[in-house]
Motif scaffolding. Structure first.
Motif, PDB file in Angstrom:
ATOM      1  N   VAL A 175       0.858  -1.179   0.000  1.00  0.00           N
ATOM      2  CA  VAL A 175       0.000   0.000   0.000  1.00  0.00           C
ATOM      3  C   VAL A 175       0.897   1.234   0.000  1.00  0.00           C
ATOM      4  O   VAL A 175       2.028   1.188   0.506  1.00  0.00           O
ATOM      5  N   ARG A 176       0.387   2.318  -0.567  1.00  0.00           N
ATOM      6  CA  ARG A 176       1.094   3.598  -0.519  1.00  0.00           C
ATOM      7  C   ARG A 176       0.457   4.439   0.585  1.00  0.00           C
ATOM      8  O   ARG A 176      -0.656   4.944   0.402  1.00  0.00           O
TER       9      ARG A 176
ATOM     10  N   GLN B  49      -2.244   7.456   0.334  1.00  0.00           N
ATOM     11  CA  GLN B  49      -2.916   7.390  -0.965  1.00  0.00           C
ATOM     12  C   GLN B  49      -4.056   6.385  -0.893  1.00  0.00           C
ATOM     13  O   GLN B  49      -3.842   5.187  -0.712  1.00  0.00           O
TER      14      GLN B  49
ATOM     15  N   ASN C 280      -7.029   3.852  -1.857  1.00  0.00           N
ATOM     16  CA  ASN C 280      -7.225   2.818  -2.885  1.00  0.00           C
ATOM     17  C   ASN C 280      -5.917   2.411  -3.570  1.00  0.00           C
ATOM     18  O   ASN C 280      -5.883   2.180  -4.783  1.00  0.00           O
ATOM     19  N   SER C 281      -4.845   2.320  -2.789  1.00  0.00           N
ATOM     20  CA  SER C 281      -3.553   1.941  -3.366  1.00  0.00           C
ATOM     21  C   SER C 281      -3.137   0.525  -2.989  1.00  0.00           C
ATOM     22  O   SER C 281      -1.997   0.130  -3.232  1.00  0.00           O
TER      23      SER C 281
ATOM     24  N   GLU D  43      -2.323  -3.192  -3.283  1.00  0.00           N
ATOM     25  CA  GLU D  43      -1.867  -3.897  -4.479  1.00  0.00           C
ATOM     26  C   GLU D  43      -1.138  -5.173  -4.084  1.00  0.00           C
ATOM     27  O   GLU D  43      -0.301  -5.165  -3.180  1.00  0.00           O
TER      28      GLU D  43
ATOM     29  N   TRP E 175       5.952   3.097  -0.797  1.00  0.00           N
ATOM     30  CA  TRP E 175       5.062   1.992  -0.477  1.00  0.00           C
ATOM     31  C   TRP E 175       5.635   1.161   0.674  1.00  0.00           C
ATOM     32  O   TRP E 175       6.833   1.226   0.971  1.00  0.00           O
TER      33      TRP E 175
END
Length: 348
Positions: free
Chosen positions: A6-7, A10, A12-13, A15, A59
């Motif tokens: 995740v970021r 931010q 909805n980051s 991944e 991230w």
């Protein structure tokens, strides 16, 4: 290996990404990740509200509620390949402050601590991770399917330790305990209360679903009525507040019997305002010799207490706490709340 990243900052980051396998250094354990838990902090990080990436990148590998199996261990370190382990979340600050210097890094006084999966260190949400032997705790083999509950249980173990230390300022023999909130922290707090032989009561707003039977099967009493009614009926010696809901927090402050202890473990959202009679609250706390303490995080001692508590608990009951398991490739589903969720975990 695959990992959940995740970021921070931010939205909805989240991944799932492919990353190089880690290589242990300086006597670290190499651990095969089995499961990682999802809690409110993870939701905040995934929403961009919280979290700090490691220096030099934007991230972080998410996940601080860990469970894994040792793949490689240095000789003489107390661990062997095949051991079931959980990793401690927090690391002491580099200065260090007095608390960190004495191993009480959960009580860091200058805020320079770091945390796996939260603040500046990659977390445990990966198929492989490394951890220093001093920050790994062994679990009994039969806990393979529930050992991911170690971290939240360590938080609860610390809360109970704080209650007992504060109560120990004078003669203290609590008999009745009220837990507000029947999420994972609340239910585990109730578990540790019953293990202490207390008359445990749990208050939550829902009246159906998995929570009431989970409480009853502990031998505790479940309540869903108004908090004032419950407090009047129970007259608890100890309250462990596990919601952060402002109304429940302020009800708890003056809700114990005389010489009671309130431990606040829920984090309240900012910006919500309620009207309280501050003078009455102060009067009750002072005249009844009450105490209120906040508690968050855990140190190595609390992880060992948590391992002991889980080992003694009823295994089928612990298994029922985990109401949803999501595979890593669909990890985003673990962040989509469902009505009957208690504990959601990601299988790695």
């Amino acid at each position: 290996m695959r990992a959940l990243t995740v970021r921070p900052g931010q939205k909805n980051s989240l991944e799932e990404r492919q990353l190089p396998d880690p290589s242990p250094v300086d006597g670290e354990l190499l651990v095969r990740g089995l499961t990682v838990g999802v809690c409110g902090t993870d939701h905040e990080i995934a929403s961009g509200e919280y979290g700090w990436a490691p220096p030099g990148r934007d991230w972080i590998i998410l996940g601080h509620e860990s469970l894994g199996r040792v793949e490689q261990a240095p000789p003489g370190g107390g661990f062997s390949a095949g051991d079931l382990v959980a990793g401690v979340v927090r690391r002491p600050d580099p200065v260090p402050c007095g608390a960190c210097a004495h191993g009480e890094f959960d009580m860091c006084r200058n805020g320079r601590y770091t945390e796996r999966g939260i603040k500046e260190i990659d977390g445990y949400g990966a198929q492989l991770w490394c951890v220093e032997p001093d920050y790994a705790v062994k679990l009994q083999p039969h806990l393979e399917h529930v050992g991911v509950l170690m971290e939240p249980t360590s938080v609860v173990a610390k809360a109970w330790e704080q209650v007992e230390r504060v109560g120990g300022r004078a003669w203290f023999e609590p008999r009745r305990d009220l837990v507000t909130g029947a999420g994972p922290i609340g239910l585990l707090a109730a578990l540790l209360g019953t293990q202490r032989g207390l008359d445990v009561h749990v208050l939550d707003r829902v009246s159906d679903g998995p929570k009431p039977p989970l409480v009853r099967d502990l031998g505790a009493i479940y309540h869903s009525e108004d908090v004032a009614q419950v407090i009047s009926k129970v007259c608890p010696d100890v309250i462990i507040e596990a919601t952060g809901a402002s109304g429940l927090v302020f009800a708890a402050l003056t809700g114990t019997a005389s010489y009671g202890v309130v431990c606040l473990t829920g984090v309240s959202p900012a910006g919500r305002r309620i009207t309280v009679d501050a003078g009455s609250i102060n009067r009750d706390i002072v005249l009844e010799n009450d105490a209120v303490v906040g508690s968050v995080n855990a140190n190595l001692r609390h992880y060992h207490q948590a391992a002991d508590a889980l080992a003694k608990a009823d295994l089928p009951w612990l298994e029922r706490l985990i109401t949803r398991r999501v595979p890593l490739e669909r990890a985003i589903e673990a962040f989509q709340r469902q009505p009957d969720d208690v504990k959601v975990v990601i299988d790695l």
